[in-house]
Scaffold this motif. Sequence first.
Motif, PDB file in Angstrom:
ATOM      1  N   UNK A  26      34.557  80.810  -3.379  1.00  0.00           N
ATOM      2  CA  UNK A  26      34.608  79.867  -2.488  1.00  0.00           C
ATOM      3  C   UNK A  26      35.190  78.504  -2.810  1.00  0.00           C
ATOM      4  N   UNK A  27      35.776  77.918  -1.982  1.00  0.00           N
ATOM      5  CA  UNK A  27      36.397  76.532  -2.562  1.00  0.00           C
ATOM      6  C   UNK A  27      35.052  75.764  -2.633  1.00  0.00           C
ATOM      7  N   UNK A  28      35.445  74.588  -3.457  1.00  0.00           N
ATOM      8  CA  UNK A  28      34.442  73.531  -3.885  1.00  0.00           C
ATOM      9  C   UNK A  28      33.771  72.717  -2.741  1.00  0.00           C
ATOM     10  N   UNK A  29      34.568  72.577  -1.854  1.00  0.00           N
ATOM     11  CA  UNK A  29      34.187  72.008  -0.450  1.00  0.00           C
ATOM     12  C   UNK A  29      33.542  72.768   0.658  1.00  0.00           C
ATOM     13  N   UNK A  30      33.390  74.290   0.409  1.00  0.00           N
ATOM     14  CA  UNK A  30      33.013  75.092   1.483  1.00  0.00           C
ATOM     15  C   UNK A  30      31.626  74.523   2.053  1.00  0.00           C
ATOM     16  N   UNK A  31      31.481  74.539   3.319  1.00  0.00           N
ATOM     17  CA  UNK A  31      30.161  74.318   3.895  1.00  0.00           C
ATOM     18  C   UNK A  31      28.923  74.935   3.469  1.00  0.00           C
ATOM     19  N   UNK A  32      29.117  76.336   3.263  1.00  0.00           N
ATOM     20  CA  UNK A  32      28.164  77.213   2.610  1.00  0.00           C
ATOM     21  C   UNK A  32      27.455  76.790   1.395  1.00  0.00           C
ATOM     22  N   UNK A  33      28.492  76.680   0.330  1.00  0.00           N
ATOM     23  CA  UNK A  33      28.290  76.403  -0.782  1.00  0.00           C
ATOM     24  C   UNK A  33      27.601  74.785  -0.965  1.00  0.00           C
ATOM     25  N   UNK A  34      28.185  73.818  -0.155  1.00  0.00           N
ATOM     26  CA  UNK A  34      27.704  72.686  -0.168  1.00  0.00           C
ATOM     27  C   UNK A  34      25.986  72.643   0.211  1.00  0.00           C
TER      28      UNK A  34
END
Length: 109
Positions: A26-34
Motif C-alpha cells: 500500500x502507498x504510505x498515504x493510503x487511507x486504510x494504512x493511515x
Amino acid sequence: MYIKRNHQGDIIALSKVAAADFTEQLADDDAQLLAFLQSEKSSEQLALEQTDTAMARVLEDVVGLLVEQGVIRFTDLPAPAQDKLLARRELRGKRQGIELLDDGDHLPL
C-alpha cells in the motif's frame, strides 16, 4: 509498506519489506494504512496530538503579544517560523471572513 490482513480483510501488521505473509503493498498515504497506524497509537499519544492544535494557537498568540509589546521583532524569528506564522494568519483570516464557526477566543489575528 507491505501489509498483512486477517480473514476479515483488516490490516493486522506492517512491514517495510516484502515477506511470506506481507505480499500486499500500500502507498504510505493510503487511507486504510493511515487508519491502522492511528488505531495503534497509545492513549497518551492520542491525548498529546489532541493538544497540539490548541498549543500551536497559544504559541501564535504569545508571539503576537511579544511582537505587539516590542519584546521581539517578527523578523527576529527564523524565516521558517515567520513563514508558518504568516501562512496560519492568512488561513485564519480567510476562515474568519467566512464566519461559519466561532473559535470563541475573540483575539485579533
